[in-house]
Design a protein around this motif. Sequence first.
Motif, PDB file in Angstrom:
ATOM      1  N   ASP A 430       0.828  -1.202   0.000  1.00  0.00           N
ATOM      2  CA  ASP A 430       0.000   0.000   0.000  1.00  0.00           C
ATOM      3  C   ASP A 430       0.867   1.259   0.000  1.00  0.00           C
ATOM      4  O   ASP A 430       0.685   2.165  -0.830  1.00  0.00           O
ATOM      5  CB  ASP A 430      -0.909  -0.035   1.234  1.00  0.00           C
ATOM      6  N   LEU A 468      -0.977  -2.905  -6.356  1.00  0.00           N
ATOM      7  CA  LEU A 468      -2.353  -2.788  -5.886  1.00  0.00           C
ATOM      8  C   LEU A 468      -3.166  -4.028  -6.249  1.00  0.00           C
ATOM      9  O   LEU A 468      -4.002  -4.490  -5.461  1.00  0.00           O
ATOM     10  CB  LEU A 468      -3.002  -1.528  -6.469  1.00  0.00           C
ATOM     11  N   GLU A 469      -2.941  -4.563  -7.414  1.00  0.00           N
ATOM     12  CA  GLU A 469      -3.628  -5.796  -7.808  1.00  0.00           C
ATOM     13  C   GLU A 469      -3.212  -6.959  -6.908  1.00  0.00           C
ATOM     14  O   GLU A 469      -4.035  -7.802  -6.544  1.00  0.00           O
ATOM     15  CB  GLU A 469      -3.327  -6.129  -9.277  1.00  0.00           C
ATOM     16  N   PHE A 472      -4.996  -6.431  -3.711  1.00  0.00           N
ATOM     17  CA  PHE A 472      -6.422  -6.691  -3.885  1.00  0.00           C
ATOM     18  C   PHE A 472      -6.709  -8.188  -3.985  1.00  0.00           C
ATOM     19  O   PHE A 472      -7.737  -8.670  -3.501  1.00  0.00           O
ATOM     20  CB  PHE A 472      -6.915  -5.967  -5.137  1.00  0.00           C
ATOM     21  N   ASP A 475      -6.514  -9.396  -0.354  1.00  0.00           N
ATOM     22  CA  ASP A 475      -7.544  -8.863   0.538  1.00  0.00           C
ATOM     23  C   ASP A 475      -8.247  -7.707  -0.164  1.00  0.00           C
ATOM     24  O   ASP A 475      -7.667  -6.643  -0.349  1.00  0.00           O
ATOM     25  CB  ASP A 475      -6.929  -8.381   1.859  1.00  0.00           C
ATOM     26  N   SER A 476      -9.491  -7.928  -0.569  1.00  0.00           N
ATOM     27  CA  SER A 476     -10.233  -6.909  -1.308  1.00  0.00           C
ATOM     28  C   SER A 476     -11.129  -6.077  -0.397  1.00  0.00           C
ATOM     29  O   SER A 476     -11.946  -5.304  -0.871  1.00  0.00           O
ATOM     30  CB  SER A 476     -11.093  -7.580  -2.387  1.00  0.00           C
ATOM     31  N   TYR A 478     -10.217  -3.776   1.799  1.00  0.00           N
ATOM     32  CA  TYR A 478      -9.710  -2.449   2.139  1.00  0.00           C
ATOM     33  C   TYR A 478     -10.145  -1.452   1.070  1.00  0.00           C
ATOM     34  O   TYR A 478      -9.581  -1.396  -0.029  1.00  0.00           O
ATOM     35  CB  TYR A 478      -8.187  -2.466   2.256  1.00  0.00           C
ATOM     36  N   ASN A 479     -11.138  -0.649   1.381  1.00  0.00           N
ATOM     37  CA  ASN A 479     -11.700   0.264   0.388  1.00  0.00           C
ATOM     38  C   ASN A 479     -10.759   1.407   0.036  1.00  0.00           C
ATOM     39  O   ASN A 479     -10.847   1.978  -1.053  1.00  0.00           O
ATOM     40  CB  ASN A 479     -13.032   0.809   0.885  1.00  0.00           C
ATOM     41  N   VAL A 481      -7.604   1.034  -0.432  1.00  0.00           N
ATOM     42  CA  VAL A 481      -6.754   0.473  -1.489  1.00  0.00           C
ATOM     43  C   VAL A 481      -7.524   0.459  -2.801  1.00  0.00           C
ATOM     44  O   VAL A 481      -6.982   0.773  -3.872  1.00  0.00           O
ATOM     45  CB  VAL A 481      -6.288  -0.945  -1.115  1.00  0.00           C
ATOM     46  N   ARG A 482      -8.791   0.134  -2.730  1.00  0.00           N
ATOM     47  CA  ARG A 482      -9.620   0.157  -3.942  1.00  0.00           C
ATOM     48  C   ARG A 482      -9.677   1.590  -4.513  1.00  0.00           C
ATOM     49  O   ARG A 482      -9.664   1.785  -5.729  1.00  0.00           O
ATOM     50  CB  ARG A 482     -11.027  -0.343  -3.626  1.00  0.00           C
ATOM     51  N   MET A 485      -6.578   2.248  -6.367  1.00  0.00           N
ATOM     52  CA  MET A 485      -6.662   1.575  -7.668  1.00  0.00           C
ATOM     53  C   MET A 485      -7.499   2.389  -8.647  1.00  0.00           C
ATOM     54  O   MET A 485      -7.124   2.574  -9.815  1.00  0.00           O
ATOM     55  CB  MET A 485      -7.270   0.178  -7.494  1.00  0.00           C
ATOM     56  N   HIS A 501     -14.834   0.765 -10.037  1.00  0.00           N
ATOM     57  CA  HIS A 501     -14.377   0.821  -8.643  1.00  0.00           C
ATOM     58  C   HIS A 501     -15.020   2.008  -7.912  1.00  0.00           C
ATOM     59  O   HIS A 501     -15.457   1.875  -6.763  1.00  0.00           O
ATOM     60  CB  HIS A 501     -12.856   0.935  -8.583  1.00  0.00           C
TER      61      HIS A 501
END
Length: 637
Positions: A430, A468-469, A472, A475-476, A478-479, A481-482, A485, A501
């Motif tokens: 991150d 980032l992929e 993700f 662990d998807s 964490y918004n 991180v989204r 992305m 997204h």
Amino acid sequence: MRRVFFSWMLSLGMAALSACSSAPAKKADASPKTLTSSDSALIQKVVESKKETPKVEVDLEAAHEFFFLAKNMEMRGDQREADFFWKQAYKADPTSRYLGFGVAERLVIAGEDSLALVEAKKASRLKGKRTAAQYALLARLYVKAGEADSSRKYFVMGLDSSRYQDMALLYDYSLFLEAARDEKELVRVYDILLPKVNYISTLFQRQLSLLLDMGKDSAVVDLFGKAHEATGDKQMLLQKVRGLMAMKRFKEARAVVDTLTSAKPEDEEMTIMVLSSLPGDSAYAFARKKYFEDGVKTPAVLCFIGQYEYDIDMRDSAKVHLLQSVDKLQGQPKYANRAYLGLVNIFASEQNYAEAIKYAEKSDSVSNGDTRMLLASVYALADKYDKAFPLLDSLMKFWETWKPLPGVVDSANLVQLQNEAQIKYLQVLDIYSRALIGEALDFEKDVRADSAKKARALDNRSRAEVMLETFFAKDSSYNRVRLSMAMNLERLKRYDESFRHFDFLLKQKDFSPHEFASMLNYYGYSLIEINRSVAEVEKGYKLVLDALVIEKDGEAKDAYLDSKAWGLYRLGRFDEAYQAMQLIDNKKMSRDDVFWEHMAAIQEALGLKKEARKSYRKLLKLNPKHPAALKFFGKKK
């Protein structure tokens, strides 16, 4: 005597025979009478009463004389002669319980324990005053003889007789109980003995060990409390508070800490300990009371006050208190690090990166590398990527290849360690991705950037996308991180992926109002800027309006007004767009080339040539190669 007795018996027998010969004859069928149980008991009683008790000869005068001689010899230090006279005194008065036990005691001193026990047993049957010392002697002799039941009996009798005031007997009893492994009784005896010896360390530790082994947590807490009351040792009180906290007896712990009025290390630690159990506002009020009113004026308590003030956005006060505490916490790295971290956040929020780096480096020096990721983040915020990236490379390599030590492989904590390592690895991904994006953004904003920098910016974003992929995929949830992305994909012009997204994130509830407003504006402005369709522009415009509702008086208000104006421009509502631009504080935006690009374009659309010319000139100063400005002035790129 014997002959006389025989003659008397013979004459008595002859008289009996004579009497029988002259008596009338009984009937032959008369049967003898049978004795009952009551008859037998009566006969036995008569027989017992007729027994003659051996007469004991007592010469009290001689006994007294020998006793005084014995005492005289003891005073002279002649123990051998003293022992002799003790025995002579007892021989002269064998009915004296006192002399009997005196002889037994001297046999013990001489090492004749078996004979001493015989004499003590004999003496214990004599009349006289029964003393704790006599019971104690019997108890100790029975211990040596290996007779546990008798030992216990006389220990208890001795202690009862002395009202548990005989410390030597209490101690000997405790040794006996240790050997007998009677932990319950031993705890009781130690509880009596400890106050008498002022909670001497060896006995205290033994009692503590017993209580811990028996799982008596409350008794452990009480033990520390009693020890503190007896000795005044603050360490004992500290241990009591620790115990209360461990048992979640928070009110009792707070009541103890409420009485503290000094700035000793123990007072500080107890105060901080209790603060952790209180809700935020209560903890803050309690900390201020202890520091400013009760005299627990220590840097750690002040550090806590500063931390809380930072959490509730009292930045100025927080900075003052943290700076006051930080220099005095050099010998307390745990608390010093808290102050460092608070100051890092404060100075970073003020964009005072030199100070932020200073305290981030201090934090790294006392945390054994635990805050190295924070240091890398601060370096990246300060655009010191030459320092940030080597740190991140090192952290990435470490956590990417982390394996537990061989001795931990079969540990019950293995899964927990693996999870913690996974979290650390994701944190590096991150931070590293955001650092790459930050440098790319700097290159993209640099109007003088050459082709190499532009290529570097694209490469950074591509590397960030891979990281980032990877995050993700693991662990998807964490918004944030989204969100990274989504923004990075937008800059890579992969709009459809980016907007999917963003649409997902609009439905989430884990953003602060400020963060949510920022996301609304970013997404809205992106839709407006790419201008693919009227529907998308209208959607973007509405998102910006929503952001302005949230941030109507915030620091980002001017940037959101600019987005609103650009949306109105795209929708052909030029008058409204110009009105929105005029609400913006020009001083704040004087160095923003995007602002002047929008202002000039709106003025040009309204036919305000003179005003547009001024705005385009300001734009050219900021970005000499801006295509719209060059076109306006009829210049080639």
